[in-house]
Write a protein that holds these residues in place. Structure first.
Motif, PDB file in Angstrom:
ATOM      1  N   VAL A 138       0.840  -1.208   0.000  1.00 40.89           N
ATOM      2  CA  VAL A 138       0.000   0.000   0.000  1.00 40.89           C
ATOM      3  C   VAL A 138       0.873   1.255   0.000  1.00 40.89           C
ATOM      4  O   VAL A 138       0.613   2.211  -0.746  1.00 40.89           O
ATOM      5  CB  VAL A 138      -0.944   0.002   1.221  1.00 40.89           C
ATOM      6  N   LEU A 139       1.916   1.257   0.818  1.00 40.98           N
ATOM      7  CA  LEU A 139       2.826   2.408   0.863  1.00 40.98           C
ATOM      8  C   LEU A 139       3.568   2.561  -0.459  1.00 40.98           C
ATOM      9  O   LEU A 139       3.762   3.685  -0.945  1.00 40.98           O
ATOM     10  CB  LEU A 139       3.814   2.246   2.017  1.00 40.98           C
ATOM     11  N   TRP A 140       3.972   1.437  -1.055  1.00 38.76           N
ATOM     12  CA  TRP A 140       4.651   1.515  -2.351  1.00 38.76           C
ATOM     13  C   TRP A 140       3.724   2.035  -3.436  1.00 38.76           C
ATOM     14  O   TRP A 140       4.150   2.805  -4.307  1.00 38.76           O
ATOM     15  CB  TRP A 140       5.193   0.134  -2.744  1.00 38.76           C
ATOM     16  N   ILE A 141       2.455   1.641  -3.381  1.00 38.21           N
ATOM     17  CA  ILE A 141       1.487   2.150  -4.355  1.00 38.21           C
ATOM     18  C   ILE A 141       1.302   3.655  -4.180  1.00 38.21           C
ATOM     19  O   ILE A 141       1.237   4.402  -5.165  1.00 38.21           O
ATOM     20  CB  ILE A 141       0.140   1.411  -4.213  1.00 38.21           C
ATOM     21  N   CYS A 142       1.235   4.093  -2.928  1.00 40.78           N
ATOM     22  CA  CYS A 142       1.130   5.539  -2.665  1.00 40.78           C
ATOM     23  C   CYS A 142       2.346   6.272  -3.227  1.00 40.78           C
ATOM     24  O   CYS A 142       2.225   7.366  -3.791  1.00 40.78           O
ATOM     25  CB  CYS A 142       1.017   5.790  -1.163  1.00 40.78           C
ATOM     26  N   GLY A 143       3.522   5.662  -3.070  1.00 45.82           N
ATOM     27  CA  GLY A 143       4.729   6.260  -3.632  1.00 45.82           C
ATOM     28  C   GLY A 143       4.685   6.308  -5.146  1.00 45.82           C
ATOM     29  O   GLY A 143       5.072   7.319  -5.756  1.00 45.82           O
ATOM     30  N   ALA A 144       4.200   5.235  -5.764  1.00 46.02           N
ATOM     31  CA  ALA A 144       4.116   5.187  -7.227  1.00 46.02           C
ATOM     32  C   ALA A 144       3.139   6.234  -7.755  1.00 46.02           C
ATOM     33  O   ALA A 144       3.412   6.905  -8.758  1.00 46.02           O
ATOM     34  CB  ALA A 144       3.691   3.791  -7.673  1.00 46.02           C
ATOM     35  N   VAL A 145       2.000   6.374  -7.068  1.00 49.51           N
ATOM     36  CA  VAL A 145       1.009   7.378  -7.485  1.00 49.51           C
ATOM     37  C   VAL A 145       1.579   8.785  -7.320  1.00 49.51           C
ATOM     38  O   VAL A 145       1.408   9.647  -8.195  1.00 49.51           O
ATOM     39  CB  VAL A 145      -0.282   7.221  -6.658  1.00 49.51           C
ATOM     40  N   SER A 146       2.283   9.027  -6.225  1.00 51.18           N
ATOM     41  CA  SER A 146       2.883  10.346  -5.995  1.00 51.18           C
ATOM     42  C   SER A 146       3.918  10.683  -7.057  1.00 51.18           C
ATOM     43  O   SER A 146       4.078  11.851  -7.433  1.00 51.18           O
ATOM     44  CB  SER A 146       3.534  10.389  -4.612  1.00 51.18           C
ATOM     45  N   ALA A 147       4.641   9.650  -7.528  1.00 49.64           N
ATOM     46  CA  ALA A 147       5.672   9.893  -8.535  1.00 49.64           C
ATOM     47  C   ALA A 147       5.097  10.428  -9.835  1.00 49.64           C
ATOM     48  O   ALA A 147       5.777  11.152 -10.575  1.00 49.64           O
ATOM     49  CB  ALA A 147       6.448   8.602  -8.799  1.00 49.64           C
TER      50      ALA A 147
ATOM     51  N   ALA B  86       6.769  10.700  -3.009  1.00 48.53           N
ATOM     52  CA  ALA B  86       7.045   9.406  -3.626  1.00 48.53           C
ATOM     53  C   ALA B  86       8.204   8.719  -2.904  1.00 48.53           C
ATOM     54  O   ALA B  86       8.163   7.511  -2.629  1.00 48.53           O
ATOM     55  CB  ALA B  86       7.373   9.580  -5.104  1.00 48.53           C
ATOM     56  N   VAL B  87       9.224   9.501  -2.588  1.00 49.43           N
ATOM     57  CA  VAL B  87      10.382   8.964  -1.868  1.00 49.43           C
ATOM     58  C   VAL B  87       9.998   8.571  -0.448  1.00 49.43           C
ATOM     59  O   VAL B  87      10.389   7.512   0.054  1.00 49.43           O
ATOM     60  CB  VAL B  87      11.533   9.993  -1.855  1.00 49.43           C
ATOM     61  N   VAL B  88       9.197   9.407   0.216  1.00 53.64           N
ATOM     62  CA  VAL B  88       8.804   9.150   1.611  1.00 53.64           C
ATOM     63  C   VAL B  88       7.960   7.888   1.711  1.00 53.64           C
ATOM     64  O   VAL B  88       8.231   7.005   2.540  1.00 53.64           O
ATOM     65  CB  VAL B  88       8.038  10.363   2.185  1.00 53.64           C
ATOM     66  N   PHE B  89       6.936   7.776   0.881  1.00 51.48           N
ATOM     67  CA  PHE B  89       6.052   6.601   0.932  1.00 51.48           C
ATOM     68  C   PHE B  89       6.809   5.315   0.598  1.00 51.48           C
ATOM     69  O   PHE B  89       6.652   4.287   1.269  1.00 51.48           O
ATOM     70  CB  PHE B  89       4.873   6.774  -0.031  1.00 51.48           C
TER      71      PHE B  89
ATOM     72  N   LEU C 197       9.562   0.293   2.463  1.00 55.74           N
ATOM     73  CA  LEU C 197      10.787  -0.494   2.598  1.00 55.74           C
ATOM     74  C   LEU C 197      11.113  -0.756   4.067  1.00 55.74           C
ATOM     75  O   LEU C 197      11.561  -1.859   4.421  1.00 55.74           O
ATOM     76  CB  LEU C 197      11.954   0.240   1.933  1.00 55.74           C
ATOM     77  N   CYS C 198      10.887   0.234   4.918  1.00 53.09           N
ATOM     78  CA  CYS C 198      11.156   0.069   6.350  1.00 53.09           C
ATOM     79  C   CYS C 198      10.256  -1.010   6.961  1.00 53.09           C
ATOM     80  O   CYS C 198      10.699  -1.829   7.770  1.00 53.09           O
ATOM     81  CB  CYS C 198      10.971   1.393   7.077  1.00 53.09           C
TER      82      CYS C 198
END
Length: 257
Positions: free
Chosen positions: A16-25, A35-38, A43-44
């Motif tokens: 879910v966090l990676w998807i949020c990052g992808a959408v932000s990108a 995108a980097v934060v999400f 990853l954490c």
């Protein structure tokens, strides 16, 4: 204590966090901070499971195919984030998230038995660096494959310079993996190289990526053949990683645990 059954929850939050990052990108041009934060947050969470599972098993989670898929998903997102940070390709996080999510889903759908014991051949100093280096190289070369697919689809060679750098670094780690594997084989079986099916496919994969590097330095360096070789090499990489396990000749392989 964390067990494999809890993986689904860690994986769900991470994806879910990676998807949020992808959408932000995709929002705006250049590097998007969210995108980097999400992506980093995902990853954490994923890394937290790996560490907790490592502690619970009392050994590195690198033995079974499912455990290597665990690391591949992690490194795939790392490689996608590095690629996004360096070249600002807005789509790369979407593709790396899709690939990492597929491997995570396979681990949810195909749970395996994860015992604490390690066979004698795996009780070696080379176990962790050898497998970890290989998984990181696979992830970098996976990102190069994504660039090749998009480059072929768009009929542009604009992604080749980035693919080159990923392949150079990925090949460096792949070569380290082969060298450490040879040293490990000498320690475990008394020979550096036995032309075992796994070793043979590793040599084939390494040769195809080396061919790509030579093509890129030749007069055809801007040709579509660079992308084609990356796609073929990545298919060979999948054979080297897990496809070889299904070959009849590999049933007696020293690399099948």
């Amino acid at each position: 204590m964390v067990t494999w059954s809890e993986f689904v929850w860690f994986a769900a939050v991470s994806v879910v966090l990676w998807i949020c990052g992808a959408v932000s990108a995709w929002r705006g041009k250049g590097l998007n901070r969210w995108a980097v934060v999400f992506t980093s947050a995902g990853l954490c969470v994923y890394a937290a499971f790996i560490v907790a599972f490592w502690v619970a098993l009392q050994r590195p989670p690198l033995r079974t195919l499912g455990e290597t898929r665990l690391w591949y998903s992690f490194f795939m997102i790392c490689s996608g984030l590095i690629t996004y940070w360096r070249w600002h390709y807005r789509w790369i996080l979407s593709f790396s998230t899709l690939m990492a999510g597929v491997f995570a889903a396979l681990n949810v759908l195909k749970p395996e038995i994860h015992s604490q014991s390690l066979m004698p051949a795996l009780q070696s100093f080379w176990f962790v660096p050898h497998v970890a280096v290989y998984m990181y190289s696979y992830a970098l070369l996976g990102c190069a494959f994504l660039l090749a697919v998009v480059g072929l689809a768009k009929r542009t060679d604009v992604y080749l310079p980035a693919a080159d750098q990923l392949v150079y670094v990925g090949m460096a780690f792949f070569t380290l993996g082969m060298l450490s594997g040879a040293l490990w084989a000498k320690e475990a079986w008394g020979h550096y190289w036995n032309w075992d099916p796994k070793e043979t496919w590793a040599a084939i994969t390494w040769t195809v990526y080396l061919l790509y590097m030579h093509v890129r330095l030749s007069k055809w360096r801007r040709s579509v053949w660079g992308y084609v070789l990356l796609v073929v090499a990545f298919l060979f990489l999948q054979m080297c990683w897990y496809g070889v396990n299904y070959l009849p000749a590999a049933q007696g392989s020293m690399h099948v645990y």
